[in-house]
Write an enzyme that holds these catalytic residues in place. Structure first.
Site, PDB file in Angstrom:
ATOM      1  N   GLU A 155       0.949  -1.407  -0.081  1.00 30.95           N
ATOM      2  CA  GLU A 155      -0.180  -0.131  -0.100  1.00 30.95           C
ATOM      3  C   GLU A 155       0.782   1.215   0.009  1.00 30.95           C
ATOM      4  OE1 GLU A 155      -3.284   0.022  -0.270  1.00 30.95           O
ATOM      5  OE2 GLU A 155      -3.500  -2.200  -0.373  1.00 30.95           O
ATOM      6  N   THR A 200      11.376   3.349   0.405  1.00 33.60           N
ATOM      7  CA  THR A 200      11.201   4.755   0.159  1.00 33.60           C
ATOM      8  C   THR A 200      12.024   5.517   0.884  1.00 33.60           C
ATOM      9  OG1 THR A 200       9.408   6.619   0.437  1.00 33.60           O
ATOM     10  CG2 THR A 200       9.200   4.671   1.530  1.00 33.60           C
ATOM     11  N   ASP A 201      12.464   6.791   0.525  1.00 32.70           N
ATOM     12  CA  ASP A 201      13.145   7.507   1.365  1.00 32.70           C
ATOM     13  C   ASP A 201      12.372   8.182   2.491  1.00 32.70           C
ATOM     14  OD1 ASP A 201      11.310   9.400   0.029  1.00 32.70           O
ATOM     15  OD2 ASP A 201      12.940  10.851  -0.658  1.00 32.70           O
ATOM     16  N   GLU A 202      11.131   7.723   2.616  1.00 35.35           N
ATOM     17  CA  GLU A 202      10.261   8.380   3.618  1.00 35.35           C
ATOM     18  C   GLU A 202      10.568   7.695   4.742  1.00 35.35           C
ATOM     19  OE1 GLU A 202       5.976   9.112   2.610  1.00 35.35           O
ATOM     20  OE2 GLU A 202       6.542   9.165   0.634  1.00 35.35           O
ATOM     21  N   TYR A 229       2.176   5.044   6.617  1.00 37.02           N
ATOM     22  CA  TYR A 229       2.739   4.525   5.342  1.00 37.02           C
ATOM     23  C   TYR A 229       4.257   4.189   5.676  1.00 37.02           C
ATOM     24  CZ  TYR A 229       5.227   4.363   0.942  1.00 37.02           C
ATOM     25  OH  TYR A 229       6.318   4.260  -0.200  1.00 37.02           O
ATOM     26  N   SER A 230       5.035   5.537   6.124  1.00 37.59           N
ATOM     27  CA  SER A 230       6.481   5.472   6.108  1.00 37.59           C
ATOM     28  C   SER A 230       6.697   4.261   7.277  1.00 37.59           C
ATOM     29  CB  SER A 230       7.222   6.789   6.109  1.00 37.59           C
ATOM     30  OG  SER A 230       6.594   7.301   7.346  1.00 37.59           O
ATOM     31  N   LYS A 247       6.534   0.882   5.981  1.00 35.80           N
ATOM     32  CA  LYS A 247       7.675   0.502   5.256  1.00 35.80           C
ATOM     33  C   LYS A 247       8.926   0.365   5.805  1.00 35.80           C
ATOM     34  CE  LYS A 247       7.878   0.204   1.022  1.00 35.80           C
ATOM     35  NZ  LYS A 247       7.732  -0.762   0.217  1.00 35.80           N
ATOM     36  N   PRO A 258      -2.074  15.939   7.631  1.00 37.30           N
ATOM     37  CA  PRO A 258      -1.513  15.926   9.127  1.00 37.30           C
ATOM     38  C   PRO A 258      -0.115  15.298   9.176  1.00 37.30           C
ATOM     39  CG  PRO A 258      -3.981  14.895   8.929  1.00 37.30           C
ATOM     40  CD  PRO A 258      -3.226  15.329   7.625  1.00 37.30           C
TER      41      PRO A 258
HETATM   42  P1  NAD Z   1       1.584   1.367  -6.489  1.00 37.23           P
HETATM   43  O1  NAD Z   1       0.458   1.570  -5.474  1.00 37.23           O
HETATM   44  O2  NAD Z   1       0.901   1.888  -7.893  1.00 37.23           O
HETATM   45  O3  NAD Z   1       1.262  -0.259  -6.656  1.00 37.23           O
HETATM   46  C1  NAD Z   1       1.474  -1.339  -5.740  1.00 37.23           C
HETATM   47  C2  NAD Z   1       0.855  -2.536  -6.013  1.00 37.23           C
HETATM   48  O4  NAD Z   1       1.244  -3.406  -4.983  1.00 37.23           O
HETATM   49  C3  NAD Z   1      -0.809  -2.543  -6.279  1.00 37.23           C
HETATM   50  O5  NAD Z   1      -0.842  -3.076  -7.755  1.00 37.23           O
HETATM   51  C4  NAD Z   1      -1.090  -3.304  -5.435  1.00 37.23           C
HETATM   52  O6  NAD Z   1      -2.354  -3.987  -5.766  1.00 37.23           O
HETATM   53  C5  NAD Z   1       0.025  -4.103  -4.917  1.00 37.23           C
HETATM   54  N1  NAD Z   1      -0.363  -4.675  -3.502  1.00 37.23           N
HETATM   55  C6  NAD Z   1      -0.545  -3.882  -2.304  1.00 37.23           C
HETATM   56  N2  NAD Z   1      -0.736  -4.824  -1.253  1.00 37.23           N
HETATM   57  C7  NAD Z   1      -0.474  -6.118  -1.789  1.00 37.23           C
HETATM   58  C8  NAD Z   1      -0.729  -6.990  -1.022  1.00 37.23           C
HETATM   59  N3  NAD Z   1      -1.021  -7.330   0.282  1.00 37.23           N
HETATM   60  N4  NAD Z   1      -0.645  -8.413  -1.830  1.00 37.23           N
HETATM   61  C9  NAD Z   1      -0.275  -8.221  -3.177  1.00 37.23           C
HETATM   62  N5  NAD Z   1      -0.351  -7.170  -3.885  1.00 37.23           N
HETATM   63  C10 NAD Z   1      -0.407  -5.967  -3.090  1.00 37.23           C
HETATM   64  O7  NAD Z   1       2.646   1.562  -5.865  1.00 37.23           O
HETATM   65  P2  NAD Z   1       4.004   2.183  -6.706  1.00 37.23           P
HETATM   66  O8  NAD Z   1       4.124   3.728  -6.423  1.00 37.23           O
HETATM   67  O9  NAD Z   1       4.330   1.464  -8.001  1.00 37.23           O
HETATM   68  O10 NAD Z   1       4.961   1.570  -5.526  1.00 37.23           O
HETATM   69  C11 NAD Z   1       5.593   0.451  -5.524  1.00 37.23           C
HETATM   70  C12 NAD Z   1       6.745   0.060  -4.412  1.00 37.23           C
HETATM   71  O11 NAD Z   1       7.842   1.243  -4.512  1.00 37.23           O
HETATM   72  C13 NAD Z   1       6.182   0.095  -3.272  1.00 37.23           C
HETATM   73  O12 NAD Z   1       6.857  -0.653  -2.283  1.00 37.23           O
HETATM   74  C14 NAD Z   1       6.446   1.645  -2.454  1.00 37.23           C
HETATM   75  O13 NAD Z   1       6.515   1.642  -1.040  1.00 37.23           O
HETATM   76  C15 NAD Z   1       7.932   1.745  -3.242  1.00 37.23           C
HETATM   77  N6  NAD Z   1       8.256   3.218  -3.677  1.00 37.23           N
HETATM   78  C16 NAD Z   1       7.395   4.051  -4.334  1.00 37.23           C
HETATM   79  C17 NAD Z   1       7.619   5.673  -4.629  1.00 37.23           C
HETATM   80  C18 NAD Z   1       6.628   6.190  -5.492  1.00 37.23           C
HETATM   81  O14 NAD Z   1       6.877   7.671  -5.498  1.00 37.23           O
HETATM   82  N7  NAD Z   1       5.504   5.739  -5.896  1.00 37.23           N
HETATM   83  C19 NAD Z   1       8.812   5.801  -4.260  1.00 37.23           C
HETATM   84  C20 NAD Z   1       9.775   4.914  -3.361  1.00 37.23           C
HETATM   85  C21 NAD Z   1       9.309   3.800  -3.364  1.00 37.23           C
END
Ligand code: NAD
Length: 369
Positions: free
Chosen positions: A89, A139-141, A164-165, A168, A301
């Site tokens: 998530e 994430t950097d968060e 969230y952070s 993670k 928040p």
């Molecule tokens: P996203 O929300 O677009 O996609 C996440 C996917 O994970 C979704 O398809 C969702 O169905 C799936 N998922 C979530 N919970 C699940 C579960 N319990 N079982 C199976 N599948 C599940 O997110 P994103 O932006 O593509 O991010 C992907 C990863 O990269 C995450 O781990 C996020 O923390 C990390 N990240 C994202 C960013 C950003 O800016 N988007 C930056 C740094 C790191």
């Protein structure tokens, strides 16, 4: 590129491959390698498989990581040489309204995956076991909030401040613990904010583009002075594949963006919104000036003030540098969303999300939310 994956990495399990960044990883693996790609995803509200399309080397494993037995079975079916764990998530605002889902997916889900992968890795024949890797994408968060100076690096202490952070950060610690305790060969990456095509339109950049295109008020949280480091998603994918295959085991790598002429890609939210509005003025002059739509709203928040990344380690060890400046990437992204408004409408309708404000704590009164 022929050497995107080292010899013997023939089966890759990507978790979260129906999401924004995972989808970009899957597309890249299908395009530039011959590996079989197993895509474990629960196919949640932010998921869409349109960008991947049919491919005989791609197999969706529709599984929720919160289900330990189903996760173990998916790992058995995929029988991977490499796992890239992106499923999570991912939206801070949603974590404020409903933190429980973040604990289930990001903490319990990562735990279930680690256990399943550990069983798989321990049973591999020695040659495959030697090559095997588990890459955790974070994430950097997790590092918290910076003042006006300084940047996050691999040695920055963890200080997560949103549900969230925190979830993670917990998963990062689990991955590290499975390395130190059980010897699981892991690599971690912590990246700044991503943007680009196919991102579910609930996060800053796509929301602003869609609001501007519709002539609706563009929400700007608080004073608009919160700073983020922005990275084009394709550049993140490049960094992920390098770290996953060539990063040192047990190490983490910070990944961040760049602006024009190598300048930093840190931008205040206000600068990002104004940059999108001026691109919109060029591409949709009939709606100009789009800046008139910018509307300050109450802040998130606990809104972290500033994130910035020092990516020196991944640059010096693995030779990675972002290939797109923020200006190039943002232009490509705005054009992509304007060309794909029908897709945006469809995925928003599927998710029951129409661009409304979330994460104000209004929905968080129930303790189990
Ligand atoms: P996203 O929300 O677009 O996609 C996440 C996917 O994970 C979704 O398809 C969702 O169905 C799936 N998922 C979530 N919970 C699940 C579960 N319990 N079982 C199976 N599948 C599940 O997110 P994103 O932006 O593509 O991010 C992907 C990863 O990269 C995450 O781990 C996020 O923390 C990390 N990240 C994202 C960013 C950003 O800016 N988007 C930056 C740094 C790191």
């Amino acid at each position: 590129m022929t050497d995107l994956l080292p010899a013997g990495i023939d089966r890759v399990l990507v978790t979260g491959g129906a999401g924004f960044i995972g989808g970009a990883v899957v597309r890249r693996l299908l395009r530039d390698t011959t590996a079989a790609v197993f895509n474990l995803d629960k196919v949640g509200y932010a998921s869409d498989l349109t960008s991947i399309g049919p491919n005989p080397r791609h197999q969706l494993l529709k599984v929720d990581l919160a289900d330990a037995a189903a996760t173990a079975e998916a790992v058995r079916v995929a029988d991977p040489d490499l796992v890239m764990h992106l499923a999570a998530e991912s939206h801070v605002d949603r974590s404020i309204d409903g933190p429980g889902a973040f604990i289930e997916s990001n903490v319990t889900g990562s735990f279930n995956l680690l256990q399943a992968v550990r069983t798989h890795w321990e049973a591999l024949a020695s040659e495959r076991q030697e090559r095997f890797r588990f890459h955790h994408i974070s994430t950097d968060e997790v590092f918290g909030s910076l003042g006006p100076e300084g940047r996050f690096s691999e040695t920055t202490p963890y200080d997560p401040r949103s549900p969230y952070s925190a979830s993670k950060a917990a998963s990062d610690h689990l991955v590290s613990a499975w390395h130190h305790t059980y010897g699981l060969p892991v690599v971690l990456t912590n990246c700044s904010n991503n943007y680009g095509p196919w991102q579910f339109p609930e996060k800053l950049i796509p929301v602003v583009i869609l609001k501007a295109a519709a002539g609706e008020p563009i929400p700007l949280y608080g004073d608009g002075a919160n700073v983020r480091d922005w990275l084009y998603v394709e550049d993140h994918v490049e960094a992920l594949l390098l770290a996953a295959t060539r990063g040192r085991l047990g190490q983490s790598y910070c990944v961040g963006g760049a602006g024009d002429h190598g300048s930093p890609s840190e931008r205040t939210n206000k600068q990002v919104v104004e940059a999108i509005c001026s691109l919109m003025d060029q591409l949709r002059p009939e709606g100009a000036p789009h800046g008139r739509l910018i509307t300050p709203v109450t802040d998130r928040p606990g809104h972290d003030r500033r994130y910035a990344i020092d990516a020196a380690k991944i640059t010096s060890e693995l030779g990675w540098r972002p290939g797109h400046s923020f200006e190039e990437g943002l232009g490509a992204t705005v054009r992509w969303y304007l060309d794909n408004l029908a897709w945006c409408g469809r995925v928003q309708a599927q998710a029951g999300y129409q661009g409304q404000r979330i994460g104000t704590r209004a929905a968080a009164s129930h303790p189990s939310a």
